[in-house]
Scaffold this motif. Structure first.
Motif, PDB file in Angstrom:
ATOM      1  N   ASN A  60      41.162  27.530  39.177  1.00  0.00           N
ATOM      2  CA  ASN A  60      39.761  27.902  39.375  1.00  0.00           C
ATOM      3  C   ASN A  60      38.802  26.714  39.328  1.00  0.00           C
ATOM      4  N   VAL A  82      45.535  31.059  42.378  1.00  0.00           N
ATOM      5  CA  VAL A  82      44.855  32.198  41.747  1.00  0.00           C
ATOM      6  C   VAL A  82      43.432  32.321  42.273  1.00  0.00           C
ATOM      7  N   TYR A 120      53.289  42.474  35.239  1.00  0.00           N
ATOM      8  CA  TYR A 120      52.381  43.498  35.766  1.00  0.00           C
ATOM      9  C   TYR A 120      51.761  42.980  37.050  1.00  0.00           C
ATOM     10  N   THR A 177      48.895  42.472  38.470  1.00  0.00           N
ATOM     11  CA  THR A 177      47.756  41.551  38.571  1.00  0.00           C
ATOM     12  C   THR A 177      47.930  40.289  37.722  1.00  0.00           C
ATOM     13  N   LEU A 178      49.129  40.094  37.162  1.00  0.00           N
ATOM     14  CA  LEU A 178      49.387  38.861  36.401  1.00  0.00           C
ATOM     15  C   LEU A 178      49.155  37.651  37.310  1.00  0.00           C
ATOM     16  N   GLY A 179      48.468  36.638  36.817  1.00  0.00           N
ATOM     17  CA  GLY A 179      48.228  35.428  37.614  1.00  0.00           C
ATOM     18  C   GLY A 179      49.547  34.704  37.889  1.00  0.00           C
ATOM     19  N   ASP A 203      49.927  31.663  38.314  1.00  0.00           N
ATOM     20  CA  ASP A 203      50.004  30.439  37.499  1.00  0.00           C
ATOM     21  C   ASP A 203      50.615  30.752  36.129  1.00  0.00           C
ATOM     22  N   ARG A 204      50.272  31.913  35.564  1.00  0.00           N
ATOM     23  CA  ARG A 204      50.830  32.265  34.253  1.00  0.00           C
ATOM     24  C   ARG A 204      52.329  32.538  34.364  1.00  0.00           C
ATOM     25  N   ALA A 236      40.240  29.116  32.415  1.00  0.00           N
ATOM     26  CA  ALA A 236      40.479  30.149  31.403  1.00  0.00           C
ATOM     27  C   ALA A 236      41.598  29.639  30.510  1.00  0.00           C
ATOM     28  N   THR A 243      44.802  30.697  28.465  1.00  0.00           N
ATOM     29  CA  THR A 243      45.684  31.868  28.413  1.00  0.00           C
ATOM     30  C   THR A 243      46.850  31.637  27.458  1.00  0.00           C
ATOM     31  N   ILE A 288      43.705  36.333  27.432  1.00  0.00           N
ATOM     32  CA  ILE A 288      42.875  35.463  28.281  1.00  0.00           C
ATOM     33  C   ILE A 288      41.519  35.285  27.622  1.00  0.00           C
TER      34      ILE A 288
HETATM   35  C1  LIG Z   1      43.695  33.966  33.915  1.00  0.00           C
HETATM   36  C2  LIG Z   1      43.688  33.013  35.090  1.00  0.00           C
HETATM   37  C3  LIG Z   1      42.287  32.827  35.633  1.00  0.00           C
HETATM   38  C4  LIG Z   1      44.180  31.656  34.542  1.00  0.00           C
HETATM   39  O1  LIG Z   1      44.242  30.710  35.565  1.00  0.00           O
HETATM   40  C5  LIG Z   1      44.681  33.470  36.197  1.00  0.00           C
HETATM   41  O2  LIG Z   1      45.974  33.522  35.693  1.00  0.00           O
HETATM   42  C6  LIG Z   1      44.309  34.827  36.742  1.00  0.00           C
HETATM   43  O3  LIG Z   1      43.430  34.942  37.540  1.00  0.00           O
HETATM   44  N1  LIG Z   1      45.055  35.884  36.254  1.00  0.00           N
HETATM   45  C7  LIG Z   1      44.874  37.244  36.657  1.00  0.00           C
HETATM   46  C8  LIG Z   1      44.797  38.168  35.488  1.00  0.00           C
HETATM   47  C9  LIG Z   1      46.001  38.173  34.555  1.00  0.00           C
HETATM   48  O4  LIG Z   1      46.785  37.220  34.510  1.00  0.00           O
HETATM   49  O5  LIG Z   1      46.161  39.195  33.830  1.00  0.00           O
END
Ligand SMILES: CC(C)(CO)[C@@H](O)C(=O)NCCC(=O)O
Ligand SMILES: Nc1ncnc2c1ncn2[C@@H]1O[C@H](COP(=O)(O)OP(=O)(O)OP(=O)(O)O)[C@@H](O)[C@H]1O
Ligand SMILES: [K+]
Length: 259
Positions: free
Chosen positions: A11, A69, A97, A99-101, A103-104, A127, A129, A144
């Motif tokens: 981001n 993301v 799930y 909507t998990l990013g 990147d995570r 953010a 996390t 988050i």
């Molecule tokens: C939390 C961020 C912004 C961290 O980059 C990204 O992983 C994201 O947009 N995640 C979506 C929501 C989630 O991971 O539950």
């Protein structure tokens, strides 16, 4: 030696890694690119002045694995001719799930590939996390919150009297907790509460998984690790800081074929 690149779109900015087959050669960060710069890079990769350009022969276009993301940035990079957009379906973790990013998911997978499971990842980015996996590579979940710079910006933007402060003028010195001027009060508030969050999640994790690993990555990871090592050296010593964590598991993704 055939070179390919991985690009993690965050981001705030872009994160890059250069690979030769499954070997990570080198990683770096950059600002976002314009559409014109992307087109130019596709046609003539040497023109981008990447620091890896002299070691290896660059074929145009250089294969590029993208994890984003930021949907507007994904759209922009979709114009690149040799890209593969990574999705959750590529990551071999259970119970993700929808909507998990990405990147995570990738950072957690990278931590499993480099440290093993169970593992907790702390990503101190735009953010901040927390994301954890158990020993069977199942996502346990996480949390988050706004990252360091976002907290500074939020205070400066949504109050009349608070300035935008540099968070730590001296990396080796934590600010006094009980501040008697405004910039120091902001530094104290943001830094000590972030450190408290980090320690609280880490302690909860180690209660649950006493032998579990902890990894720290993201743009603020050096600052936070340094600050934590002053406050809680034993915990800091248990935390593996790795700015390239998001890239560590890419060669071991599902159906991976170097693009
Ligand atoms: C939390 C961020 C912004 C961290 O980059 C990204 O992983 C994201 O947009 N995640 C979506 C929501 C989630 O991971 O539950
Ligand atoms: N040049 C820079 N641009 C933006 N942030 C920077 C820069 N240098 C250091 N930082 C720090 O890095 C943090 C952002 O981390 P990072 O670059 O890992 O985020 P991101 O990957 O773009 O965001 P996210 O992964 O949360 O979407 C900020 O809180 C800031 O304090
Ligand atoms: K949003």
């Amino acid at each position: 030696m055939s070179l390919w690149l991985a690009l993690a779109i965050g981001n705030s900015r872009l994160h890059w890694a250069a690979f030769s087959d499954s070997r990570l050669l080198h990683n770096w960060d950059s600002d976002y690119w314009t559409a014109a710069a992307i087109a130019q890079f596709a046609a003539d990769p040497a023109s981008a002045g990447l620091s890896i350009a002299s070691e290896v022969s660059l074929q145009a276009p250089v294969p590029l694995a993208i994890a984003s993301v930021v949907p507007a940035q994904t759209d922009l990079w979709q114009q690149y001719p040799a890209q593969q957009i990574l999705t959750l379906a590529d990551v071999p973790l259970a119970k993700m799930y929808p909507t998990l990013g990405i990147d995570r998911a990738l950072t957690l997978w990278g931590a499993i590939c480099s440290l093993g499971a169970p593992v907790l990842v702390i990503d101190a980015g735009t953010a901040l996390t927390f994301t954890a996996a158990d020993r069977a590579n199942t996502l346990l979940g996480g949390a988050i919150l706004p990252g360091l710079r976002l907290q500074q910006q939020a205070l400066a933007q949504d109050t009349a009297a608070l300035p935008l402060v540099a968070l730590q003028p001296d990396l080796n010195l934590l600010p006094p907790r009980w501040a008697t001027d405004t910039p120091t009060a902001i530094r104290s508030g943001i830094l000590y509460t972030l450190l408290a969050s980090l320690q609280d999640f880490a302690c909860d994790w180690l209660l649950q998984e006493p032998e579990g690993a902890i990894a720290l990555t993201g743009g603020d990871s050096a600052l936070l690790h340094q600050a934590l090592s002053q406050q809680n050296p034993a915990l800091a010593a248990r935390i593996h800081r790795d700015p390239a964590l998001i890239f560590r598991g890419i060669p071991a993704l599902r159906n991976w074929s170097l693009i």
